[in-house]
Motif scaffolding. Structure first.
Motif: not given
Length: 146
Positions: A11-14, A65-78
């Protein structure tokens, strides 16, 4: 048969910025990114004036070749945590995999965008091991084992 997978989810801020960083520094591939729809933004109670194209609902990339998923933090700054480590492990007998791991380590270190914690080198066990921390506080462990 076990169909379970463990896929890292960061999870990232951006996330847009993070994806660019990982492309530049790590040379990640297969990058995908999806912004939330208006309906999804409404369900998450996002401000109406937010630019949805700047937000990331879900994204993914591959490193060696290894998958990593991610998204913005919608619950405040990670919060950055030293509790998060990702290990890339290869068999030293697989020379292509071992070479790719070493090349990745060299790439990220030469970028000067990471902090080296343990230099990637042969240890007394005969294995090669190293650790870096990226700009998001994630520890990456490079482990080539016999």
């Amino acid at each position: 048969m076990n169909n379970t997978k463990l896929i890292p989810y960061l999870t990232f801020e951006d996330t847009r910025e993070a994806l660019k960083y990982y492309q530049d520094v790590f040379g990640v591939t297969d990058v995908t990114r999806v912004s939330p729809t208006e309906k999804q933004a409404e369900a998450m109670s996002l401000n109406e004036d937010v630019n949805l194209a700047d937000l990331t609902l879900k994204a993914s990339f591959k490193v060696l070749g290894q998958e990593i998923n991610c998204a913005d933090s919608f619950m405040g700054k990670p919060v950055i945590s030293t509790l998060i480590s990702l290990m890339l492990q290869v068999d030293l007998h697989d020379s292509d995999a071992a070479d790719n791991l070493e090349a990745l380590y060299k790439r990220v270190v030469e970028s000067e965008e990471v902090k080296v914690i343990v230099t990637y080198e042969k240890k007394s066990s005969g294995n090669k091991y190293g650790q870096i921390v990226d700009k998001y506080g994630i520890t990456w462990i490079f482990n080539a084992i016999k």
